[in-house]
Design a protein around this motif. Structure first.
Motif, PDB file in Angstrom:
ATOM      1  N   ASP A  17      19.034 -13.596   6.989  1.00 51.14           N
ATOM      2  CA  ASP A  17      18.107 -12.688   8.124  1.00 51.14           C
ATOM      3  C   ASP A  17      19.067 -14.094   9.123  1.00 51.14           C
ATOM      4  N   GLU A  20      19.488 -17.560   9.229  1.00 52.68           N
ATOM      5  CA  GLU A  20      20.835 -18.198   8.365  1.00 52.68           C
ATOM      6  C   GLU A  20      22.443 -17.463   9.100  1.00 52.68           C
ATOM      7  N   ASP A 245      10.842 -10.881  14.484  1.00 57.67           N
ATOM      8  CA  ASP A 245       9.354 -11.276  13.440  1.00 57.67           C
ATOM      9  C   ASP A 245       8.671  -9.646  13.081  1.00 57.67           C
ATOM     10  N   TRP A 253      16.821  -4.748  11.699  1.00 59.51           N
ATOM     11  CA  TRP A 253      17.224  -5.835  11.396  1.00 59.51           C
ATOM     12  C   TRP A 253      17.164  -6.509   9.477  1.00 59.51           C
ATOM     13  N   SER A 254      17.533  -5.799   8.518  1.00 66.25           N
ATOM     14  CA  SER A 254      17.529  -5.489   6.766  1.00 66.25           C
ATOM     15  C   SER A 254      19.019  -5.203   7.240  1.00 66.25           C
TER      16      SER A 254
END
Length: 456
Positions: A17, A20, A245, A253-254
Motif C-alpha cells: 500500500d 508501506e 483512499d 493504486w493497486s
C-alpha cells in the motif's frame, strides 16, 4: 510501447500500500529501466532549473523567500544562488525556478508535471534536515513521482475541472517529507491528507487563457506538500487523502510497485507548453522544404486545448511559453526553439510576423484522443499557390519515442552553460549521472546551489 506496458515486478507478492511503499522502497528494489528514467529526469530537471534561474519569475520568488522565509536552525538553499532560507521556502522558490521555463518532464494521463515539485521538495529536505546517500536520494525521488503521478491521474478521474499540477504533486512532496523525517504510518497519512487539503486546486485553463507567473501551481504545490510533512511531524492532523483512499482511484493504486509511472514520463525537447510541441515538430518536418520560399499562411490542425494558445506577439516569457503560433514560427524562421526564444527573443520581428499568419483549427479526432495522445498537422500555403502538408505528428520525447541520452545531455549543457559555464555544467552532469554510487548527496547539492558566474 503502450503507455501502460511498462509493468515490471521487482519482487513477488502483492503490491504494497502507499504508506508501506513510501517508507520501504529501496533504490535496488527499483527495476533497471525505471532507475534509468529517474537518472534522466534528475539531470533534465537540474538543467531546466539552470535555464529558469535568470527568468524574472525565478528572481521574484527567490528574493521573496529570502526576505520572508528565514532558515531557522535547519534550512535549505536556493538553487544557483546559495542563499539559505526555510525548508518550505526553498521548495517553493526552487519549484518556481523549474516551472518558470516550461522545459520540464510530465505525464500524459496526469495532464501535468511531477518533477517541478518533486526535485525541489527533495532537495529542501535533503540539504540540512535529512541528509542522505545518493541511493537514498534517488529512492526518495522515485517514490515522490510514483505517489504524485497516481494522485494526479486519480484527481482527473474524480473531477470535471482541470486543476493545476500543484493540486496533486503536493502529495508527492509530502511523501518525500514523510520518508525523510521518518514519520510513522499515522503521521504519514496525516501529511498526505494535509497536502491534499492545502494543495492548490487552481483552475489550470485560466492560466492557459491568461498566461502569467502562476504557471502550473508548482510553487504552491511544493510549499503545501513540504509544510504538510513538517506539520505532521509536530502532531498536526489532516483529513484523509481522498486521492489515495477513495473510489475514483480504484485500480490506479493497486499496481503500486509493479507498474512504474516514472517510466511513462515524457521529456521535452523545447521549453514551451507540451500541447504546442506537436505543431513545432510538424514545422521542423517541413522547414527544409519551404526554406527561402514566401509563406502566405500556416494552418495548424490540433486538439481543443492547444488551440486556446493563440498569442502571436508575446510581451512576456509566460505568454511565449503558452503560445502555439510563436514557437511554430520560430522553428520555421530559425530552425530551433530554445530558452532564448522565449526570454530574450520576444521582439524578433521575423518570428512575430510569421506568427501572425498562423491559423489554428480544432480537429475533433485529435481532441478526442487527448490527453492520451497530443498531435497536430501543419499545412503551409505558399505565395506561389503550392500547398505543403505534414501528416499528423506527435512531439518527440514521449515514452514511445524517447529523446536519446545524448539529446538530453546536449539539452542540459545548452541550458546550463550561459549560467555556469560549460566546464561546470559538464561536472554537474557527471555528478548527477553517478549519484546513486555516492555516499552523500551533499557535493551535488553544493555544486548546484553555488552562486554561478553567469548570474548578475
Amino acid at each position: 510501447m503502450a503507455l501502460l506496458d511498462n509493468a515490471e515486478v521487482a519482487d513477488e507478492g502483492a503490491p504494497p500500500d502507499a504508506l508501506e511503499f513510501i517508507h520501504d522502497l529501496r533504490w535496488d528494489d527499483i527495476p533497471a529501466n525505471v532507475r534509468h528514467h529517474a537518472q534522466r529526469s534528475l539531470l533534465d530537471l537540474i538543467g531546466v532549473a539552470g535555464g529558469g534561474r535568470k527568468t524574472v519569475n525565478a528572481r521574484i520568488v527567490c528574493d521573496f523567500v529570502s526576505a520572508h522565509c528565514g532558515p531557522g536552525d535547519k534550512g535549505a538553499r536556493l538553487l544557483f544562488d546559495g542563499r539559505r532560507v526555510s525548508v518550505p521556502g526553498a521548495a517553493m522558490a526552487n519549484a518556481a525556478m523549474i516551472d518558470a521555463l516550461d522545459a520540464h518532464d510530465g505525464h500524459r494521463l496526469a495532464k501535468g508535471h511531477a518533477g517541478a515539485v518533486i526535485l525541489p521538495s527533495l532537495l529542501a529536505f535533503s540539504t540540512e534536515l535529512a541528509p542522505c546517500s545518493g541511493a537514498e536520494f534517488m529512492a526518495r525521488f522515485v517514490l515522490g513521482y510514483e505517489i504524485a503521478i497516481r494522485a494526479g491521474i486519480t484527481l482527473h478521474a474524480s473531477v470535471d475541472e482541470y486543476h493545476s499540477s500543484g493540486a496533486w504533486n503536493a502529495l508527492g512532496a509530502a511523501a518525500i517529507g514523510a520518508r525523510a523525517l521518518g514519520l510513522d504510518s499515522d503521521q504519514t497519512a496525516h501529511a498526505l491528507g494535509t497536502a491534499e487539503y492545502y494543495g492548490p486546486r487552481s483552475p489550470m485553463m485560466r492560466c492557459i487563457d491568461f498566461p502569467t507567473m502562476v504557471k502550473d501551481g508548482a510553487t504552491s504545490g511544493a510549499h503545501a506538500g513540504v509544510t504538510a510533512a513538517l506539520l505532521a511531524d509536530s502532531g498536526f492532523t489532516g483529513a484523509p487523502a481522498s486521492l489515495i483512499d477513495d473510489q475514483p482511484g480504484a485500480g490506479i493504486w493497486s499496481d503500486l510497485g509493479v507498474t512504474w509511472r516514472m517510466a511513462e514520463q515524457y521529456l521535452k525537447p523545447w521549453p514551451v507548453c507540451r500541447w504546442v510541441q506537436p505543431a513545432i515538430a510538424a514545422a521542423a518536418r517541413i522547414r527544409d522544404e519551404i526554406a527561402g520560399r514566401k509563406i502566405d499562411r500556416l494552418v495548424v490542425e490540433t486538439f481543443y486545448e492547444a488551440a486556446r494558445l493563440t498569442t502571436t506577439h508575446p510581451e512576456t516569457s509566460e505568454l511565449a511559453q503558452y503560445s502555439l503560433p510563436f514557437p511554430v514560427a520560430a522553428m520555421l524562421v530559425h530552425g530551433k526553439v530554445d530558452a532564448q526564444t522565449v526570454t530574450t527573443g520576444l521582439l524578433d520581428k521575423a518570428v512575430t510576423g510569421l506568427a501572425e499568419r498562423v491559423e489554428i483549427e480544432i480537429s475533433p479526432s485529435l481532441s478526442a484522443a487527448f490527453p492520451g495522445r497530443r498531435s497536430a498537422r501543419l499545412v503551409a500555403v505558399l505565395y506561389s499557390g503550392e500547398v505543403i502538408e505534414t501528416p499528423v505528428v506527435e512531439a518527440p520525447g514521449e515514452p514511445e519515442t524517447p529523446l536519446s541520452d545524448t539529446d538530453l545531455v546536449n539539452k542540459f549543457i545548452d541550458l546550463m552553460t550561459p549560467l555556469t559555464g560549460q566546464l561546470k555544467a559538464v561536472s554537474i552532469a557527471e555528478m548527477a549521472a553517478t549519484l546513486e554510487e555516492r555516499e552523500s548527496v551533499g557535493p551535488l547539492i553544493e555544486a548546484i546551489c553555488e552562486f554561478p558566474e553567469g548570474l548578475s
